[in-house]
Design a protein around this motif. Structure first.
Motif, PDB file in Angstrom:
ATOM      1  N   ALA A   1       0.808  -1.223   0.000  1.00 26.02           N
ATOM      2  CA  ALA A   1       0.000   0.000   0.000  1.00 26.02           C
ATOM      3  C   ALA A   1       0.841   1.273   0.000  1.00 26.02           C
ATOM      4  N   VAL A   2       2.142   1.142   0.218  1.00 17.81           N
ATOM      5  CA  VAL A   2       3.025   2.317   0.261  1.00 17.81           C
ATOM      6  C   VAL A   2       3.001   3.032  -1.084  1.00 17.81           C
ATOM      7  N   GLU A   3       2.798   4.334  -1.036  1.00 11.23           N
ATOM      8  CA  GLU A   3       2.782   5.148  -2.243  1.00 11.23           C
ATOM      9  C   GLU A   3       3.959   6.123  -2.241  1.00 11.23           C
ATOM     10  N   VAL A   4       4.091   6.900  -3.315  1.00 11.89           N
ATOM     11  CA  VAL A   4       5.225   7.806  -3.455  1.00 11.89           C
ATOM     12  C   VAL A   4       5.305   8.801  -2.303  1.00 11.89           C
ATOM     13  N   ASP A   5       4.128   9.243  -1.816  1.00 10.79           N
ATOM     14  CA  ASP A   5       4.118  10.263  -0.766  1.00 10.79           C
ATOM     15  C   ASP A   5       4.052   9.683   0.645  1.00 10.79           C
ATOM     16  N   THR A   6       4.145   8.360   0.783  1.00  7.92           N
ATOM     17  CA  THR A   6       4.046   7.728   2.103  1.00  7.92           C
ATOM     18  C   THR A   6       5.308   7.970   2.921  1.00  7.92           C
ATOM     19  N   LYS A   7       5.117   8.464   4.129  1.00  8.19           N
ATOM     20  CA  LYS A   7       6.237   8.753   5.016  1.00  8.19           C
ATOM     21  C   LYS A   7       6.313   7.816   6.219  1.00  8.19           C
ATOM     22  N   VAL A   8       5.154   7.317   6.673  1.00  7.62           N
ATOM     23  CA  VAL A   8       5.106   6.544   7.926  1.00  7.62           C
ATOM     24  C   VAL A   8       4.151   5.364   7.780  1.00  7.62           C
ATOM     25  N   ILE A   9       4.501   4.253   8.411  1.00  6.45           N
ATOM     26  CA  ILE A   9       3.606   3.105   8.567  1.00  6.45           C
ATOM     27  C   ILE A   9       3.467   2.840  10.065  1.00  6.45           C
ATOM     28  N   PHE A  10       2.229   2.763  10.536  1.00  5.94           N
ATOM     29  CA  PHE A  10       1.972   2.458  11.945  1.00  5.94           C
ATOM     30  C   PHE A  10       1.523   0.998  12.070  1.00  5.94           C
ATOM     31  N   ILE A  11       2.202   0.252  12.927  1.00  4.35           N
ATOM     32  CA  ILE A  11       1.897  -1.164  13.145  1.00  4.35           C
ATOM     33  C   ILE A  11       1.881  -1.435  14.645  1.00  4.35           C
ATOM     34  N   ALA A  12       0.881  -2.173  15.119  1.00  2.00           N
ATOM     35  CA  ALA A  12       0.822  -2.537  16.538  1.00  2.00           C
ATOM     36  C   ALA A  12       0.977  -4.038  16.692  1.00  2.00           C
ATOM     37  N   ASN A  13       1.800  -4.443  17.637  1.00  2.00           N
ATOM     38  CA  ASN A  13       2.004  -5.867  17.895  1.00  2.00           C
ATOM     39  C   ASN A  13       2.299  -6.107  19.378  1.00  2.00           C
ATOM     40  N   PRO A  14       1.325  -6.698  20.118  1.00  2.00           N
ATOM     41  CA  PRO A  14      -0.040  -7.043  19.730  1.00  2.00           C
ATOM     42  C   PRO A  14      -0.881  -5.801  19.422  1.00  2.00           C
ATOM     43  N   ASN A  15      -1.964  -6.029  18.676  1.00  2.00           N
ATOM     44  CA  ASN A  15      -2.814  -4.914  18.271  1.00  2.00           C
ATOM     45  C   ASN A  15      -3.965  -4.712  19.253  1.00  2.00           C
ATOM     46  N   ASN A  16      -4.246  -3.460  19.517  1.00  2.00           N
ATOM     47  CA  ASN A  16      -5.412  -3.070  20.306  1.00  2.00           C
ATOM     48  C   ASN A  16      -6.439  -2.463  19.346  1.00  2.00           C
ATOM     49  N   PRO A  17      -7.686  -2.965  19.286  1.00  2.00           N
ATOM     50  CA  PRO A  17      -8.384  -3.784  20.281  1.00  2.00           C
ATOM     51  C   PRO A  17      -8.532  -5.267  19.941  1.00  2.00           C
ATOM     52  N   THR A  18      -7.895  -5.750  18.870  1.00  4.07           N
ATOM     53  CA  THR A  18      -8.166  -7.132  18.451  1.00  4.07           C
ATOM     54  C   THR A  18      -7.339  -8.158  19.223  1.00  4.07           C
ATOM     55  N   GLY A  19      -6.164  -7.757  19.726  1.00  6.30           N
ATOM     56  CA  GLY A  19      -5.303  -8.693  20.438  1.00  6.30           C
ATOM     57  C   GLY A  19      -4.461  -9.564  19.531  1.00  6.30           C
ATOM     58  N   THR A  20      -4.571  -9.366  18.221  1.00  2.39           N
ATOM     59  CA  THR A  20      -3.828 -10.180  17.265  1.00  2.39           C
ATOM     60  C   THR A  20      -2.348  -9.802  17.280  1.00  2.39           C
TER      61      THR A  20
END
Length: 369
Positions: free
Chosen positions: A153-172
């Motif tokens: 999904a990263v595009e030319v203007d993409t500066k940041v990717i946010f990732i949670a591990n584990p993720n809230n609220p799913t817990g995955t």
């Protein structure tokens, strides 16, 4: 003469809604007159604070007339020893939410974009849109992050990717190997924020510890908090760990004295309390088993969780179930704002608190039949 101040705000802020925290115990007592309340809504540590924290805060109270150490020298020193990372690579924040906002303000502006996942932590869209940046939201995969889709999904203007591990609220959660494969697909100039607010509870195989990967990736930022496993939610202290250049940039926009003196000494004290962390993990492990077994007996499905909470799925009117639980003095968290309208997020409490939740839920579901 009146003025439309909403129209005066930047476009990103105009489209935002305020963050909605879990209902406080005192609010429920005022609203419904319920005396005994169990709060399982905000993923707080049910143990209460470490005795070492209470002693440290008591001693520090004599100096509350003074500003805190703006550099957080002693806490950074303690974190450095705990994580085996150079003390100069830490950025302290008023909770990890503050650090996430610092990252957004440092790298995002109108004309740029950021990637995050469906069902991702609600602070990501708030931080991104408040900067006037464009959000790229990738569909979740089995309620969790689809890392392949996020990299694509990263595009030319993409500066940041946010990732949670584990993720809230799913817990995955995902494993170390999945993350390193993902990082190999991300352009080196795109900053990857690995939000590990719940990392202390994750004991899965091939567990990812983002801090150990920092030497491999100049574009990686790992954020963590003392609000969950460490039991300091009220004091608001979190941190980021990253390379020297990124850390320097974050500290350029960090507000002076953004972490108060009590938080600094409390975090330093609890880092030295290995028994408290071990107990927190043990209580969470046992409580998670208690909740999952109880939910299964009630016929309630849920998303397997690597955090200190569980997202349970209900049929019918979820908000009616939520309200009836409130009437019995049990606070959980609706997560419709996360595109999960049939789920309630339940924090793991003490054994007695989990029992009350399951009893209340059995009564509510029994009334529905």
């Amino acid at each position: 003469m009146s003025c439309d101040f909403i129209a005066q705000a930047n476009l990103g802020v105009q489209g935002l809604h305020p963050y909605q925290p879990g209902k406080p115990i005192e609010e429920l007592q005022r609203e419904l007159g319920v005396e005994h309340v169990v709060k399982l809504a905000s993923n707080e540590n049910p143990l209460g604070p470490s005795p070492k924290v209470v002693a440290a805060c008591s001693a520090a109270a004599q100096d509350i007339c003074r500003y805190p150490d703006a550099s957080g020298f002693e806490l950074k020193k303690a974190l450095s020893a705990y994580l085996s990372v150079d003390a100069e690579l830490f950025t302290l924040g008023n909770g990890s939410n503050d650090v996430l906002d610092l990252i957004a303000r440092t790298f995002l502006q109108p004309g740029t974009s950021a990637v995050y996942s469906q069902h991702g932590f609600i602070v990501y869209p708030i931080a991104v849109k408040a900067c006037g940046a464009r959000a790229i939201v990738t569909p979740a995969k089995q309620w969790g992050h689809d890392l392949t889709a996020m990299a694509a999904a990263v595009e030319v203007d993409t500066k940041v990717i946010f990732i949670a591990n584990p993720n809230n609220p799913t817990g995955t959660s995902f494993a170390r190997a999945e993350f390193t494969d993902f990082m190999a697909q991300v352009p080196a100039h795109v900053v990857v924020v690995l939000d590990e607010a719940y990392v202390e509870f994750n004991d899965g195989e091939d567990q990812l510890d983002g801090v150990t990967l920092l030497p491999q990736y100049d574009n990686l930022i790992v954020t963590r908090t003392f609000s969950k496993a460490w039991g300091l939610a009220a004091l608001r202290v979190g941190y980021a760990v990253a390379g020297q250049q990124i850390t320097d940039l974050l500290n350029r926009v960090r507000a002076p004295f953004n972490v108060n003196s009590m938080a600094l000494v409390a975090a330093e004290a609890v880092l030295a309390d290995a028994d408290y962390l071990a107990q927190s993990r043990a209580v969470n492990h046992d409580g998670m088993q208690q909740l999952t077994t109880g939910l299964e007996k009630l016929g309630v499905t849920f998303i397997p969780s690597a955090g200190n909470f569980i997202a349970a799925e209900f049929r019918g009117d979820v908000m009616a179930i939520y309200q009836k639980l409130l009437e019995q003095g049990v606070i959980v968290r609706p997560v419709g704002v996360y595109e999960m309208p049939q789920h309630l997020r339940i924090s793991v409490g003490l054994e007695s608190e989990n029992t009350l939740l399951l009893q209340a839920l059995a009564k509510v579901l029994g009334e529905q039949v």
